[in-house]
Design an enzyme around this catalytic site. Structure first.
Site, PDB file in Angstrom:
ATOM      1  N   LEU A   1      45.566  43.253  30.982  1.00 46.31           N
ATOM      2  CA  LEU A   1      45.282  43.907  32.360  1.00 46.31           C
ATOM      3  C   LEU A   1      44.227  43.129  32.787  1.00 46.31           C
ATOM      4  O   LEU A   1      44.134  42.182  34.728  1.00 46.31           O
ATOM      5  CB  LEU A   1      44.792  45.247  32.266  1.00 46.31           C
ATOM      6  CG  LEU A   1      46.344  46.631  32.492  1.00 46.31           C
ATOM      7  CD1 LEU A   1      45.568  47.547  32.454  1.00 46.31           C
ATOM      8  CD2 LEU A   1      46.842  46.017  33.771  1.00 46.31           C
ATOM      9  N   GLY A   2      43.719  42.409  32.372  1.00 48.70           N
ATOM     10  CA  GLY A   2      41.746  41.447  32.771  1.00 48.70           C
ATOM     11  C   GLY A   2      41.209  41.097  31.596  1.00 48.70           C
ATOM     12  O   GLY A   2      41.941  41.423  30.680  1.00 48.70           O
TER      13      GLY A   2
ATOM     14  N   GLY B   1      34.056  38.036  29.653  1.00 46.10           N
ATOM     15  CA  GLY B   1      33.642  37.342  28.832  1.00 46.10           C
ATOM     16  C   GLY B   1      33.339  38.076  27.239  1.00 46.10           C
ATOM     17  O   GLY B   1      32.702  37.849  26.444  1.00 46.10           O
TER      18      GLY B   1
ATOM     19  N   ASP C   1      26.096  47.602  34.753  1.00 44.75           N
ATOM     20  CA  ASP C   1      27.047  46.445  35.456  1.00 44.75           C
ATOM     21  C   ASP C   1      27.747  46.386  36.227  1.00 44.75           C
ATOM     22  O   ASP C   1      29.490  46.437  36.215  1.00 44.75           O
ATOM     23  CB  ASP C   1      27.868  46.254  34.155  1.00 44.75           C
ATOM     24  CG  ASP C   1      28.404  44.977  34.605  1.00 44.75           C
ATOM     25  OD1 ASP C   1      28.077  43.622  34.932  1.00 44.75           O
ATOM     26  OD2 ASP C   1      29.710  44.288  33.721  1.00 44.75           O
TER      27      ASP C   1
END
Length: 532
Positions: free
Chosen positions: A22-23, A26, A143
């Protein structure tokens, strides 16, 4: 990902079958997976430590991420992605989460551009609600950025990736100076190596709101290190499109964590702005910054608001003399209404006379009959122009019409590539096949995108076609590229020619074919490392 690819058949912890990525970031890959026990689809984050960490650092990092994932699992809130499980596989944690279908806020901004302040405030209020629930459970996000905010298909705004994308201390910087995470959203105290707190998440929310209404984050520079320097030292560029959201953003982006407003006050302001009210309508406002936006500030002091208030508020003990005073206003109101009605009658008569004169003039001119009001009524063109003119008389109407007409964003294409690591080894027919991934996001769907692979030496593939289905807006495809030997200085990227011309990011292109004896059926070479 096709059925025959290895990742589809991998089962983590004997339970979670990986289906498709899906993604990717890093520090790992998020997979769409199936829980074979509960028979439901989930999202599984495969966490990978950076290669430059030592073995003890890697173990500490995995242990910390596992603890923080379990801490995030305690946060039960509709705006927080639910953590179901933390599975151990290959000596590292795999975080199993709720599968949320939708687009990220980053995708939305790429497709539609800056958001109106009211919409940005409404999204920010939901994100802050999630942060407050996490902070109450002792969990920091660390984040907060548009890429971690999901605009779910069911209408929710969901904050993802709690406590996962941060490496403590000096290990936040790689050997090349690249920061894990997003330096432009990093709070100054974190950039200076100090311990973060809930105020650090509030700073990141302020940067997110700024980027949502202005189109770019306020401190972004050419390199991560210069970005961090700007975060610490440079003043906030004044927001120009934020409107009533400006004072909230300014309050959140104060360099001193102690100077940032409380989260509950900020959420009240965001919800007020999102519903069309001025900030502070539902609670205390940001007094130091509220006056920065005209029309959104405390009312001007009147006589008696300062030290004279007690004496001015107590005129006479007997209220009876004040009772006749309300009588004059009705007479003044009647006179005002009479004058207003008289003015309207005069204006109507004047307009009637003007209309008669225009019609009479048109009636005497044969050419005007075909081009005047009659023709406009027949074709409908004049009525449209008149409606637009009439609506533009209201100050709010033009912006409403513009926003309605821009509901369908202009077509755009964003392409991102990944994979294709440098290769050295045996080649078939003097070439090596690189495995690549292509992420395509369009402004409007459905769409057909034509692209080819390009390099510094020129095109290295024919034009290829990928389709984005209606309602999808984005698609990820696995691609391959047969490459002849090339030096380490070469690069490869995807060039798009339709529906608009654009290019993707570029990747190093380095293939070295080692000499091999021409023997029988050499096995097909495989890349020595996975996608990074």
């Amino acid at each position: 990902m096709s059925d025959g690819e290895p990742g589809r058949e991998r089962v983590v912890a004997g339970r979670y079958r990986l289906l498709s990525p899906l993604g990717e970031g890093g520090m790992g890959t998020v997979w769409r997976a199936r829980d074979e026990v509960l028979r439901r689809e989930v999202a599984v984050k495969e966490v990978r430590a950076p290669d430059w960490l030592t073995a003890p650092e890697r173990e500490r990092m995995y242990a910390r991420l596992e603890r923080e994932a379990w801490a995030a699992a305690r946060v039960a809130h509709p705006n927080v992605v639910t953590v179901y499980d933390v599975a151990a596989e290959d000596g590292r944690p795999w975080i199993v989460m709720e599968l949320v279908r939708g687009l990220t806020l980053a995708d939305l901004l790429d497709a539609e551009g800056p958001l109106p302040p009211r919409r940005a405030a409404a999204i920010g209020a939901e994100v802050l609600s999630a942060l407050r629930a996490a902070h109450a459970a002792g969990v920091l996000h660390r984040d907060v950025k548009p890429g971690n905010v999901l605009m779910a298909n069911d209408g929710r705004v969901v904050l993802t990736d709690f406590g996962i994308a941060r490496v403590e201390g000096s290990s936040a910087l790689t050997m090349t100076g690249e920061v894990i995470g997003s330096p432009e959203f990093l709070a100054p105290e974190r950039a200076l190596g100090r311990d973060p707190g809930p105020e650090s998440d509030l700073w990141s929310l302020g940067v997110l709101l700024y980027a949502a209404v202005e189109g770019a984050s306020p401190f972004r520079q050419d390199t991560p290190l210069s970005t961090l320097r700007a975060v610490v030292d440079e003043a906030l560029p004044p927001p120009r499109r934020a409107g009533p959201l400006a004072p909230v953003i300014e309050g959140l982006l104060r360099k001193d964590p102690a100077g940032r407003p409380p989260a509950e006050r900020v959420e009240g302001d965001l919800r007020a702005i999102g519903s069309g009210d001025p900030p502070g309508a539902g609670g205390p406002a940001h007094s130091p910054t509220l006056a920065a936006v005209p029309g959104f500030g405390p009312p001007p002091p009147t006589a008696g608001h300062e030290g004279t208030a007690p004496t001015a508020a107590a005129p006479s003990p007997s209220p009876s003399p004040a009772s006749p005073s309300p009588a004059p206003p009705p007479r003044r109101e009647r006179r005002t209404v009479l004058v207003l009605v008289t003015g309207i009658v005069v204006l109507v008569l004047a307009l009637a006379g003007l209309t008669y004169g225009l019609l009479h003039r048109d009636g005497d001119d044969p050419d005007a009959k075909g081009s005047g009001a009659t023709r406009r009524a027949e074709t409908g063109g004049g009525s449209t122009a008149r409606e637009s003119t009439a609506e533009s008389g209201d100050g709010a109407a033009p912006s409403h019409r513009r926003s309605t007409s821009s509901a369908a964003p202009a077509q755009s294409v964003k392409v991102t590539i990944s994979g294709g690591h440098p290769y050295s080894g045996a080649c078939e027919e003097g070439r090596h096949t690189l495995d690549l991934r292509v992420d395509i996001t369009v402004g409007r769907a459905p769409a057909t995108v034509e692209y080819r692979w390009n390099s510094r030496g020129g095109p290295v593939s024919d034009w290829r076609t990928r389709s984005v289905a209606l309602g999808a807006r984005s698609v990820r495809v696995a691609d391959s590229l047969a490459v002849r030997p090339t030096g380490p200085g070469n690069r490869v990227w995807a060039e798009v020619r339709s529906p608009v011309h654009t290019t993707s990011n570029s990747l190093p292109l380095s293939v070295t074919c080692t000499s091999a004896t021409p023997s029988t059926s050499a096995p097909e070479a495989t890349p020595t490392s996975s996608y990074g």
